[in-house]
Structure formats: structure tokens, C-alpha cells
Motif scaffolding. Structure first.
Motif, PDB file in Angstrom:
ATOM      1  N   ARG A  11       0.835  -1.207   0.000  1.00  0.00           N
ATOM      2  CA  ARG A  11       0.000   0.000   0.000  1.00  0.00           C
ATOM      3  C   ARG A  11       0.868   1.255   0.000  1.00  0.00           C
ATOM      4  O   ARG A  11       0.579   2.230  -0.712  1.00  0.00           O
ATOM      5  N   MET A  13       3.933   1.570  -1.108  1.00  0.00           N
ATOM      6  CA  MET A  13       4.590   1.697  -2.414  1.00  0.00           C
ATOM      7  C   MET A  13       3.617   2.250  -3.464  1.00  0.00           C
ATOM      8  O   MET A  13       3.990   3.094  -4.281  1.00  0.00           O
ATOM      9  N   ALA A  14       2.367   1.789  -3.414  1.00  0.00           N
ATOM     10  CA  ALA A  14       1.360   2.289  -4.353  1.00  0.00           C
ATOM     11  C   ALA A  14       1.118   3.781  -4.124  1.00  0.00           C
ATOM     12  O   ALA A  14       0.994   4.563  -5.077  1.00  0.00           O
ATOM     13  N   ARG A  15       1.062   4.184  -2.866  1.00  0.00           N
ATOM     14  CA  ARG A  15       0.846   5.604  -2.543  1.00  0.00           C
ATOM     15  C   ARG A  15       2.023   6.459  -3.015  1.00  0.00           C
ATOM     16  O   ARG A  15       1.836   7.563  -3.539  1.00  0.00           O
ATOM     17  N   LEU A  16       3.240   5.946  -2.853  1.00  0.00           N
ATOM     18  CA  LEU A  16       4.414   6.679  -3.338  1.00  0.00           C
ATOM     19  C   LEU A  16       4.374   6.852  -4.852  1.00  0.00           C
ATOM     20  O   LEU A  16       4.734   7.907  -5.377  1.00  0.00           O
ATOM     21  N   LYS A  17       3.926   5.833  -5.554  1.00  0.00           N
ATOM     22  CA  LYS A  17       3.810   5.941  -7.014  1.00  0.00           C
ATOM     23  C   LYS A  17       2.786   7.006  -7.388  1.00  0.00           C
ATOM     24  O   LYS A  17       3.001   7.787  -8.317  1.00  0.00           O
ATOM     25  N   GLU A  18       1.670   7.054  -6.661  1.00  0.00           N
ATOM     26  CA  GLU A  18       0.645   8.076  -6.914  1.00  0.00           C
ATOM     27  C   GLU A  18       1.218   9.471  -6.697  1.00  0.00           C
ATOM     28  O   GLU A  18       1.015  10.373  -7.518  1.00  0.00           O
ATOM     29  N   SER A  20       4.360  10.479  -6.652  1.00  0.00           N
ATOM     30  CA  SER A  20       5.435  10.848  -7.569  1.00  0.00           C
ATOM     31  C   SER A  20       4.903  11.140  -8.970  1.00  0.00           C
ATOM     32  O   SER A  20       5.561  11.822  -9.750  1.00  0.00           O
ATOM     33  N   ALA A  21       3.694  10.673  -9.280  1.00  0.00           N
ATOM     34  CA  ALA A  21       3.097  10.947 -10.586  1.00  0.00           C
ATOM     35  C   ALA A  21       2.475  12.340 -10.644  1.00  0.00           C
ATOM     36  O   ALA A  21       2.242  12.875 -11.725  1.00  0.00           O
ATOM     37  N   ASP A  22       2.232  12.968  -9.484  1.00  0.00           N
ATOM     38  CA  ASP A  22       1.621  14.284  -9.426  1.00  0.00           C
ATOM     39  C   ASP A  22       2.711  15.356  -9.481  1.00  0.00           C
ATOM     40  O   ASP A  22       3.510  15.472  -8.550  1.00  0.00           O
ATOM     41  N   ARG A  26       5.342  16.507  -6.453  1.00  0.00           N
ATOM     42  CA  ARG A  26       6.776  16.266  -6.670  1.00  0.00           C
ATOM     43  C   ARG A  26       7.556  17.567  -6.526  1.00  0.00           C
ATOM     44  O   ARG A  26       8.617  17.611  -5.916  1.00  0.00           O
TER      45      ARG A  26
END
Length: 57
Positions: A11, A13-18, A20-22, A26
Motif C-alpha cells: 500500500r 509503495m502504491a501511494r508513493l507511485k501516486e 510521484s506521478a503528481d 513532486r
């Protein structure tokens, strides 16, 4: 690399990906990192602003 199966880590890791996509999130993280880096360098050099010292009356 070993596959991660622990749910809280997945969870996170998924939140970090979200995040970092913004682009705005960032940018704010980069500004915070730069500020902390400059503050640490100033502290090592003994540079302190008025906000670090108690004002005497």
C-alpha cells in the motif's frame, strides 16, 4: 529482487507511485528537500537567522 508481499508495504509503495506521478506534489517535495539541505549546510557552518535565536528585550 525478492517479491514484496507484505500488504502495508504494498500500500505504501502504491501511494508513493501516486504521489510521484503528481507534478505539484513532486515539486513541493523537491523544494522541501532543497530547503532541508540548505538548512543543514547552514547549521554545520554555524549560520543562524533570527528565527533560531531568542530575542532578548
Amino acid at each position: 529482487m525478492k517479491e514484496i508481499t507484505y500488504e502495508p508495504v504494498l500500500r505504501a509503495m502504491a501511494r508513493l507511485k501516486e504521489l510521484s506521478a503528481d507534478p505539484e506534489t513532486r515539486r513541493m517535495a523537491e523544494e522541501r528537500e532543497n530547503f532541508l539541505r540548505m538548512h543543514e549546510a547552514d547549521s554545520k557552518q554555524g549560520v543562524h537567522g533570527d528565527h533560531d535565536q531568542k530575542k532578548e528585550k
